[in-house]
Design a protein around this motif. Structure first.
Motif, short mmCIF file in Angstrom:
data_model
loop_
_atom_site.label_atom_id
_atom_site.label_comp_id
_atom_site.label_asym_id
_atom_site.label_seq_id
_atom_site.Cartn_x
_atom_site.Cartn_y
_atom_site.Cartn_z
N PHE A 457 8.42 -24.93 9.13
CA PHE A 457 9.81 -25.27 9.43
C PHE A 457 10.61 -24.06 9.93
CE2 PHE A 457 9.48 -28.85 6.16
CZ PHE A 457 9.36 -29.82 7.14
N SER A 458 9.92 -23.02 10.40
CA SER A 458 10.61 -21.78 10.79
C SER A 458 11.26 -21.94 12.16
CB SER A 458 9.62 -20.62 10.80
OG SER A 458 8.43 -20.98 11.49
N ASN A 459 12.46 -22.48 12.17
CA ASN A 459 13.27 -22.58 13.38
C ASN A 459 14.74 -22.32 13.02
OD1 ASN A 459 14.50 -25.33 12.69
ND2 ASN A 459 12.31 -25.81 12.72
N LEU A 460 15.56 -22.12 14.02
CA LEU A 460 16.94 -21.70 13.78
C LEU A 460 17.74 -22.73 13.00
CD1 LEU A 460 17.80 -20.03 17.23
CD2 LEU A 460 17.16 -18.92 15.08
N SER A 461 17.46 -24.03 13.24
CA SER A 461 18.22 -25.06 12.52
C SER A 461 17.91 -25.05 11.02
CB SER A 461 17.91 -26.44 13.10
OG SER A 461 16.53 -26.74 13.00
N SER A 462 16.72 -24.59 10.65
CA SER A 462 16.35 -24.55 9.23
C SER A 462 17.15 -23.51 8.46
CB SER A 462 14.85 -24.26 9.08
OG SER A 462 14.08 -25.34 9.55
N VAL A 463 17.71 -22.53 9.16
CA VAL A 463 18.54 -21.53 8.47
C VAL A 463 19.72 -22.21 7.81
CG1 VAL A 463 19.99 -19.49 8.78
CG2 VAL A 463 17.83 -19.67 10.01
N GLY A 464 20.41 -23.07 8.56
CA GLY A 464 21.53 -23.80 7.98
C GLY A 464 21.10 -24.76 6.89
N VAL A 465 19.92 -25.37 7.08
CA VAL A 465 19.40 -26.30 6.06
C VAL A 465 19.18 -25.58 4.74
CG1 VAL A 465 17.44 -27.75 5.45
CG2 VAL A 465 18.36 -27.85 7.75
N ALA A 485 18.59 -15.11 4.71
CA ALA A 485 18.12 -16.23 5.52
C ALA A 485 17.34 -15.79 6.75
CB ALA A 485 19.30 -17.11 5.92
N VAL A 486 17.90 -14.87 7.53
CA VAL A 486 17.26 -14.47 8.78
C VAL A 486 15.96 -13.69 8.51
CG1 VAL A 486 17.52 -13.11 10.89
CG2 VAL A 486 19.44 -14.45 10.03
N ARG A 487 16.00 -12.80 7.51
CA ARG A 487 14.79 -12.04 7.16
C ARG A 487 13.69 -13.00 6.70
NH1 ARG A 487 12.80 -7.00 5.52
NH2 ARG A 487 14.64 -5.96 6.34
N ALA A 488 14.05 -14.00 5.90
CA ALA A 488 13.06 -14.98 5.45
C ALA A 488 12.54 -15.82 6.62
CB ALA A 488 13.66 -15.88 4.38
N LEU A 489 13.41 -16.11 7.60
CA LEU A 489 12.97 -16.85 8.78
C LEU A 489 11.92 -16.06 9.56
CD1 LEU A 489 13.28 -19.23 10.78
CD2 LEU A 489 15.11 -17.92 11.89
N VAL A 490 12.15 -14.76 9.73
CA VAL A 490 11.17 -13.90 10.41
C VAL A 490 9.86 -13.89 9.63
CG1 VAL A 490 10.65 -11.54 11.13
CG2 VAL A 490 12.94 -12.48 11.48
N ALA A 491 9.95 -13.79 8.30
CA ALA A 491 8.75 -13.78 7.47
C ALA A 491 8.00 -15.11 7.58
CB ALA A 491 9.12 -13.51 6.02
N GLY A 492 8.73 -16.23 7.52
CA GLY A 492 8.09 -17.54 7.63
C GLY A 492 7.41 -17.75 8.97
N THR A 493 8.06 -17.28 10.05
CA THR A 493 7.45 -17.37 11.38
C THR A 493 6.18 -16.54 11.44
OG1 THR A 493 9.65 -17.65 12.37
CG2 THR A 493 7.86 -17.02 13.84
#
Length: 508
Positions: A457-465, A485-493
């Motif tokens: 689910f690593s996409n920009l919309s998931s940050v808000g979710v 949030a952004v650091r975790a998004l990079v890690a998830g990607t």
């Protein structure tokens, strides 16, 4: 009554085995698993106290030696893992340069994670190394052994067969020609049925047992806390907003590293309901199931590398139990699952309508700008393809497929994985039917790597979710969640990229 039912079942198994033992083999396997689970439950609930009283004196005698034994076992495990990697390189990877690219890409991603880590000098190597070992073992099991491949093919086939029963309800509600509207009337009903099934399994206690055992395994092997292990295990089956509910009472006391691990696991995995939809798209069920399993421990490994633990966790040595279902009957649990799935279906449909419409608009704008310099063929996907081409090459994708592969990564990151998997299914169908249709297609190897790279689910919309979902569960931690949030998004990607590297490294 229960004894009578059990005797009838035993009589039926005996009769089925008498008529045809080969045909009755699945029934015998299921019965054996049932007997094992019952014996385990009885031993745990009835005999655990007496076993502990007997074994405790013996354990205490060896307490002084446990540290030495533990150190020796860990050293032996690392040596065997390194020897296994070297043997694998010598035996299998020598003839394919793309596999070396995947291995090099894996090393590059890990190095970048360490360089940009929050606390590079405080990284605990154990969860990282053991997380990689678990990844390698699953990949080798699925992609290199015939029996492992057959086992996951069997699971994928049974799941597809189970999901096919959804079409009976779809045909009754939408008519004989419901398949003409593939997504609305064939894919979305699968999400509803899968949610109802998960709810029923949760009522029966089966889901709690599965998630609990997976979480216990990761907690003991990776040495992560109970809460983050439980969330990572839960994310294999449920979504990024539902999994944190499993540890809701503990979120306020979580360390920042635990919060980061919880969010990374949400970004790096997909819910079982949407996994079922992707299978219906035509994406390989075997590789989707494998990717869902592999990403869970890897999310903890990457999180502990990118945001190491520097605080003391309150649940490090504890066991967190899952709550029982609040439903009063099996039928109520199924109905509850259906009700909970409807907002999810509406959310998926709404997001796809909005994102695809915006994609068409952005493509028109990009094409308009491109026409100014005699390149009206420019699209948003094409630009994303060039941006993500280096990542595709690092994963070991065939060079001719890197641009198209990069487009898929761009769709997944800037839109969502549903759009990306839909495009991947078109590419798969184009290759199988030997038609181009202006889409082009990927090689089978690139398709497999794409299946793993998009599985999250690593996409920009998931940050808000995640900010909205976790913030609602623990309002006092909303600021921390937004900060991470952004650091975790990079890690998830990166988790998805690393899993794709391992798949590319193992795939022949």
């Amino acid at each position: 009554f229960y004894i009578l039912m059990l005797l009838c079942y035993v009589a039926f198994v005996v009769m089925a085995s008498y008529f045809d033992v080969t045909r009755a083999t699945p029934l015998l396997v299921i019965s054996g698993l049932f007997v094992f689970c019952c014996a385990y439950w009885m031993t745990k609930t009835k005999c655990s106290a007496s076993i502990g009283k007997t074994c405790l004196p013996l354990i205490s005698k060896f307490t002084k030696r446990l540290s030495v034994i533990k150190w020796f076992v860990q050293l032996l495990a690392y040596v065997l893992a390194i020897a296994g990697v070297v043997a694998y390189l010598l035996l299998y990877v020598g003839t394919d340069p793309n596999q070396y690219s995947s291995l090099a890409g894996l090393c590059v991603f890990l190095l970048l994670l360490w360089l940009f880590s929050k606390h590079p000098t405080k990284v605990n190597p154990r969860p990282v190394l053991l997380g990689l070992q678990l990844q390698f073992l699953v990949a080798l099991l699925v992609l290199r052994t015939s029996w492992g491949l057959e086992a996951f093919n069997f699971l994928g086939g049974r799941l597809q067969k189970f999901l096919a029963y959804t079409h009976v309800g779809s045909k009754f509600v939408f008519g004989l020609h419901y398949e003409e509207h593939l997504f609305a009337f064939k894919v979305m009903p699968v999400v509803i049925m899968f949610c109802a099934t998960i709810s029923a399994l949760y009522y029966l206690g089966i889901m709690q047992a599965i998630i609990g055992k997976i979480a216990w395994l990761m907690q003991k092997t990776l040495q992560t806390s109970a809460t983050e292990s439980l969330v990572a295990a839960g994310n294999i089956f449920i979504g990024q907003t539902e999994a944190p509910i499993l540890v809701r009472p503990f979120i306020n006391d979580m360390t920042k590293s635990e919060l980061h691990a919880m969010m990374t696991a949400g970004y790096a995995t997909i819910a079982g309901s949407v996994l079922a939809a992707y299978i219906l798209f035509g994406v390989s069920a075997q590789h989707l199931i494998c990717a869902s399993v592999m990403n869970a421990p890897m999310s903890l490994a990457v999180s502990k590398l990118f945001y190491p633990e520097t605080e003391k966790s309150k649940t490090f040595d504890k066991n967190v139990s899952l709550n029982k279902s609040s439903d009063r009957s099996l039928l109520e649990s199924i109905s509850s699952g259906v009700s909970q799935s409807l907002p999810l279906v509406a959310n998926i449909v709404g997001n796809l309508i909005a994102f695809l419409a915006l994609l068409a608009f952005i493509n028109a704008v990009v094409s308009w700008f491109g026409a100014m310099v005699d390149h009206p063929e420019w699209t948003f996907q094409l630009l994303c393809g060039y941006i993500f081409m280096p990542f595709a090459y690092l994963m070991g994708v065939d060079s001719k497929d890197c641009l198209k592969f990069g487009e898929l990564l761009g769709m997944k990151t800037f839109l969502n994985e549903f759009v990306a998997y839909e495009e991947l299914s078109r590419l798969i169908n184009a290759r199988k039917s030997c038609t181009d249709s202006g889409l082009g297609h990927l090689s089978p190897r690139s398709e497999v790597i794409a299946t793993y790279a998009l599985c999250g689910f690593s996409n920009l919309s998931s940050v808000g979710v995640q900010i909205g979902g976790i913030g609602a569960l623990a309002p006092s931690r909303r600021a921390d969640v937004a900060q991470l949030a952004v650091r975790a998004l990079v890690a998830g990607t990166t988790v998805c990229f690393i899993t794709a590297c391992i798949a590319g490294w193992s795939f022949i």
